[in-house]
Design a protein around this motif. Structure first.
Motif, PDB file in Angstrom:
ATOM      1  N   ARG A 104     -49.257 -11.739 -21.215  1.00 55.98           N
ATOM      2  CA  ARG A 104     -48.372 -12.766 -21.727  1.00 55.98           C
ATOM      3  C   ARG A 104     -48.484 -12.899 -23.233  1.00 55.98           C
ATOM      4  O   ARG A 104     -49.517 -12.640 -23.803  1.00 55.98           O
ATOM      5  CB  ARG A 104     -48.668 -14.094 -21.045  1.00 55.98           C
ATOM      6  N   GLU A 106     -48.678 -15.385 -25.405  1.00 52.99           N
ATOM      7  CA  GLU A 106     -49.631 -16.280 -26.065  1.00 52.99           C
ATOM      8  C   GLU A 106     -51.030 -15.679 -26.110  1.00 52.99           C
ATOM      9  O   GLU A 106     -51.849 -16.047 -26.936  1.00 52.99           O
ATOM     10  CB  GLU A 106     -49.674 -17.655 -25.391  1.00 52.99           C
ATOM     11  N   SER A 160     -38.177  -5.443 -11.828  1.00 50.56           N
ATOM     12  CA  SER A 160     -38.871  -6.716 -11.741  1.00 50.56           C
ATOM     13  C   SER A 160     -38.435  -7.529 -10.532  1.00 50.56           C
ATOM     14  O   SER A 160     -39.259  -8.115  -9.823  1.00 50.56           O
ATOM     15  CB  SER A 160     -38.620  -7.497 -13.029  1.00 50.56           C
ATOM     16  N   ASN A 164     -41.224  -8.281  -7.751  1.00 48.37           N
ATOM     17  CA  ASN A 164     -41.566  -9.679  -7.547  1.00 48.37           C
ATOM     18  C   ASN A 164     -40.985 -10.226  -6.251  1.00 48.37           C
ATOM     19  O   ASN A 164     -40.997 -11.429  -6.013  1.00 48.37           O
ATOM     20  CB  ASN A 164     -41.092 -10.522  -8.732  1.00 48.37           C
ATOM     21  N   LYS A 165     -40.458  -9.322  -5.452  1.00 49.06           N
ATOM     22  CA  LYS A 165     -39.924  -9.697  -4.137  1.00 49.06           C
ATOM     23  C   LYS A 165     -38.870 -10.797  -4.226  1.00 49.06           C
ATOM     24  O   LYS A 165     -38.817 -11.697  -3.394  1.00 49.06           O
ATOM     25  CB  LYS A 165     -41.064 -10.138  -3.208  1.00 49.06           C
ATOM     26  N   ARG A 166     -38.053 -10.722  -5.253  1.00 46.68           N
ATOM     27  CA  ARG A 166     -37.016 -11.730  -5.409  1.00 46.68           C
ATOM     28  C   ARG A 166     -35.675 -11.269  -4.832  1.00 46.68           C
ATOM     29  O   ARG A 166     -34.674 -11.956  -4.945  1.00 46.68           O
ATOM     30  CB  ARG A 166     -36.824 -12.084  -6.890  1.00 46.68           C
ATOM     31  N   THR A 169     -33.199 -10.926   1.295  1.00 47.33           N
ATOM     32  CA  THR A 169     -33.542 -10.115   2.453  1.00 47.33           C
ATOM     33  C   THR A 169     -32.318  -9.432   3.066  1.00 47.33           C
ATOM     34  O   THR A 169     -32.435  -8.437   3.777  1.00 47.33           O
ATOM     35  CB  THR A 169     -34.227 -10.963   3.540  1.00 47.33           C
TER      36      THR A 169
ATOM     37  N   PHE B  20     -48.992 -21.478 -18.355  1.00 44.27           N
ATOM     38  CA  PHE B  20     -49.587 -21.408 -17.027  1.00 44.27           C
ATOM     39  C   PHE B  20     -51.104 -21.263 -17.060  1.00 44.27           C
ATOM     40  O   PHE B  20     -51.812 -21.806 -16.218  1.00 44.27           O
ATOM     41  CB  PHE B  20     -48.975 -20.239 -16.251  1.00 44.27           C
ATOM     42  N   ILE B  54     -41.535 -23.467  -9.085  1.00 45.31           N
ATOM     43  CA  ILE B  54     -40.533 -22.407  -9.185  1.00 45.31           C
ATOM     44  C   ILE B  54     -39.186 -22.911  -8.689  1.00 45.31           C
ATOM     45  O   ILE B  54     -38.160 -22.748  -9.342  1.00 45.31           O
ATOM     46  CB  ILE B  54     -40.951 -21.168  -8.364  1.00 45.31           C
ATOM     47  N   GLN B  95     -41.474 -21.458 -21.206  1.00 48.83           N
ATOM     48  CA  GLN B  95     -42.553 -21.696 -20.246  1.00 48.83           C
ATOM     49  C   GLN B  95     -41.981 -21.954 -18.859  1.00 48.83           C
ATOM     50  O   GLN B  95     -42.475 -21.447 -17.866  1.00 48.83           O
ATOM     51  CB  GLN B  95     -43.391 -22.903 -20.673  1.00 48.83           C
ATOM     52  N   GLU B  98     -40.536 -18.746 -17.418  1.00 48.72           N
ATOM     53  CA  GLU B  98     -41.543 -17.769 -16.988  1.00 48.72           C
ATOM     54  C   GLU B  98     -42.060 -18.053 -15.591  1.00 48.72           C
ATOM     55  O   GLU B  98     -42.398 -17.141 -14.845  1.00 48.72           O
ATOM     56  CB  GLU B  98     -42.697 -17.721 -17.984  1.00 48.72           C
ATOM     57  N   VAL B  99     -42.133 -19.322 -15.263  1.00 48.73           N
ATOM     58  CA  VAL B  99     -42.594 -19.686 -13.922  1.00 48.73           C
ATOM     59  C   VAL B  99     -41.795 -18.960 -12.859  1.00 48.73           C
ATOM     60  O   VAL B  99     -42.331 -18.472 -11.875  1.00 48.73           O
ATOM     61  CB  VAL B  99     -42.446 -21.194 -13.678  1.00 48.73           C
ATOM     62  N   ILE B 100     -40.497 -18.906 -13.086  1.00 47.89           N
ATOM     63  CA  ILE B 100     -39.614 -18.345 -12.069  1.00 47.89           C
ATOM     64  C   ILE B 100     -40.017 -16.939 -11.663  1.00 47.89           C
ATOM     65  O   ILE B 100     -39.967 -16.586 -10.497  1.00 47.89           O
ATOM     66  CB  ILE B 100     -38.152 -18.343 -12.587  1.00 47.89           C
ATOM     67  N   TYR B 101     -40.435 -16.170 -12.643  1.00 50.69           N
ATOM     68  CA  TYR B 101     -40.777 -14.785 -12.332  1.00 50.69           C
ATOM     69  C   TYR B 101     -42.266 -14.488 -12.440  1.00 50.69           C
ATOM     70  O   TYR B 101     -42.661 -13.344 -12.560  1.00 50.69           O
ATOM     71  CB  TYR B 101     -39.997 -13.839 -13.247  1.00 50.69           C
ATOM     72  N   MET B 102     -43.071 -15.530 -12.432  1.00 48.78           N
ATOM     73  CA  MET B 102     -44.482 -15.318 -12.704  1.00 48.78           C
ATOM     74  C   MET B 102     -45.320 -15.003 -11.489  1.00 48.78           C
ATOM     75  O   MET B 102     -46.143 -14.102 -11.511  1.00 48.78           O
ATOM     76  CB  MET B 102     -45.032 -16.551 -13.395  1.00 48.78           C
ATOM     77  N   VAL B 103     -45.137 -15.774 -10.452  1.00 51.24           N
ATOM     78  CA  VAL B 103     -45.988 -15.609  -9.276  1.00 51.24           C
ATOM     79  C   VAL B 103     -45.890 -14.175  -8.781  1.00 51.24           C
ATOM     80  O   VAL B 103     -44.808 -13.655  -8.535  1.00 51.24           O
ATOM     81  CB  VAL B 103     -45.575 -16.567  -8.148  1.00 51.24           C
ATOM     82  N   TYR B 111     -42.279 -14.707   0.955  1.00 55.43           N
ATOM     83  CA  TYR B 111     -41.625 -15.554  -0.030  1.00 55.43           C
ATOM     84  C   TYR B 111     -40.459 -16.402   0.490  1.00 55.43           C
ATOM     85  O   TYR B 111     -40.525 -17.614   0.481  1.00 55.43           O
ATOM     86  CB  TYR B 111     -41.179 -14.689  -1.195  1.00 55.43           C
ATOM     87  N   PRO B 112     -39.373 -15.775   0.940  1.00 54.89           N
ATOM     88  CA  PRO B 112     -38.163 -16.584   1.149  1.00 54.89           C
ATOM     89  C   PRO B 112     -38.176 -17.429   2.422  1.00 54.89           C
ATOM     90  O   PRO B 112     -38.506 -18.599   2.385  1.00 54.89           O
ATOM     91  CB  PRO B 112     -37.056 -15.543   1.202  1.00 54.89           C
TER      92      PRO B 112
END
Lengths: 195, 195
Positions: A104, A106, A160, A164-166, A169, B20, B54, B95, B98-103, B111-112
């Motif tokens: 990241r 930072e 990505s 990230n499994k986004r 399905t 995070f 998220i 910030q 980033e959460v959206i794609y962070m996990v 996930y879904p």
DNA sequence: GAACAGAGGTTAACAGTGTTAAGTAAACTT
DNA sequence: AAGTTTACTTAACACTGTTAACCTCTGTTC
């Protein structure tokens, strides 16, 4: 073999096998047969070690891309095979790929500077193809370098979403990749709209 | 206010302000005036808490996108303003974005499922525009839903490159964004190539 | 050869992390 | 009134990255 090199090898091994979360300094050190603090004699801190791994990973990705380059083909075809290779490589080496985009901002405020010439050269690889396509008027771009970054960004986005499994399905991964490549490539080729 | 809600608010506050990495269970708890373990009464674990964040973040992004939607405009124009808004939003709320794609995937295997209907509805938003564009023959797509995901992925890629500070220092950010949007949109519009 | 300097390692410790087990005190139920 | 449930607590476990202080061997210089 130097301890520095062994640390890098072991780190990568753990990273690829167990992911970044499991890559702890003590674990790396343990597997090298030294104490954790020894790592700090060869790397400033964990981020520094990670940086070295990022460089390696990008170099590998670049290598994979270079291997499929074929000057005999048209620029559009080359672009497509590059896109396909990029995605395949990322999906086949997910852990290694993730490293590239993981650190990241930072945590590393002054990223480029001297280092990362390899990284740039990877982009130049794409920029070169695009530049040639622009010259022979098969590709529609303004700045070749910026377009190279754009292409890279788009490919990363596709990867990505999958990693990230986004992905929904309902959507078959293969079909998503195919359609994504279509859209991306189409965004670069000359549009001959009749007046 | 329920503690659950307070935890969510405080978490988000820390996340947005310090990122995070600084969002620890003890810190959240401390700022809520309770012990760290209390959080586990309301969330299964940290990932679970993150998941809730998220959802919220995606909902906000979706909201921002919906606000700029204008049925009077052409589908292509709407697509462009959506793309522009997506990128702006992400860069203005880094910030949160980033959460959206962070996990990472390994930390959330399933996930879904039931959850994330909001997430899907965000995609449906895009899919709808694309579907309409397809009908009026201004957009060139096969599956509208897949194209929506593709568009999203591409936008995320562009944002990701910038947020992760991977953009070449030689490239002005604004110019990169403009060119990227151009390429992306062009990849979706009908190509009237003369036979 | 003796003294010194530095390289490359060590152990112990600090301050922090997510998470769990066990305990407590108040509120609701029967 | 007794029992159960709810919402919290403290204490602890097993980790994390990182630093300070120490040790030991190597090569250099007087």
């Amino acid at each position: 073999m130097s301890l520095r090199k062994e640390i890098l090898e072991v780190s990568k091994e753990i990273l690829i096998k167990d992911g970044f979360g499991k890559m702890s300094m003590r674990k790396i050190a343990g597997r090298c047969g030294v104490s954790a603090t020894s790592i700090y004699l060869h790397f400033k801190n964990k981020d520094d070690l990670l940086l070295a791994l990022i460089e390696e990973s990008i170099e590998n990705l670049k290598q994979a891309l270079m291997e499929v380059l074929d000057p005999a083909k048209s620029m559009i075809d080359q672009l497509e095979v590059l896109a396909r290779t990029y995605i395949s490589y990322a999906l086949e080496h997910p852990q290694e790929y993730e490293v590239i985009y993981m650190v990241r901002p930072e945590e590393m405020p002054k990223y480029p500077k001297e280092k990362f010439r390899d990284v740039r050269s990877a982009y130049e690889l794409l920029a070169d193809i695009i530049r040639k396509g622009k010259r022979e008027e098969s590709l529609d771009v303004e700045s070749s370098l910026i377009s190279a970054y754009t292409l890279w960004a788009q490919l990363h986005g596709v990867v990505s979403v999958i990693l990230n499994k986004r992905l929904d399905t309902r959507i078959p991964q293969d079909q998503f990749i195919e359609q994504a490549i279509d859209h991306i490539i189409k965004g670069f080729v000359i549009q001959k709209t009749p007046a």
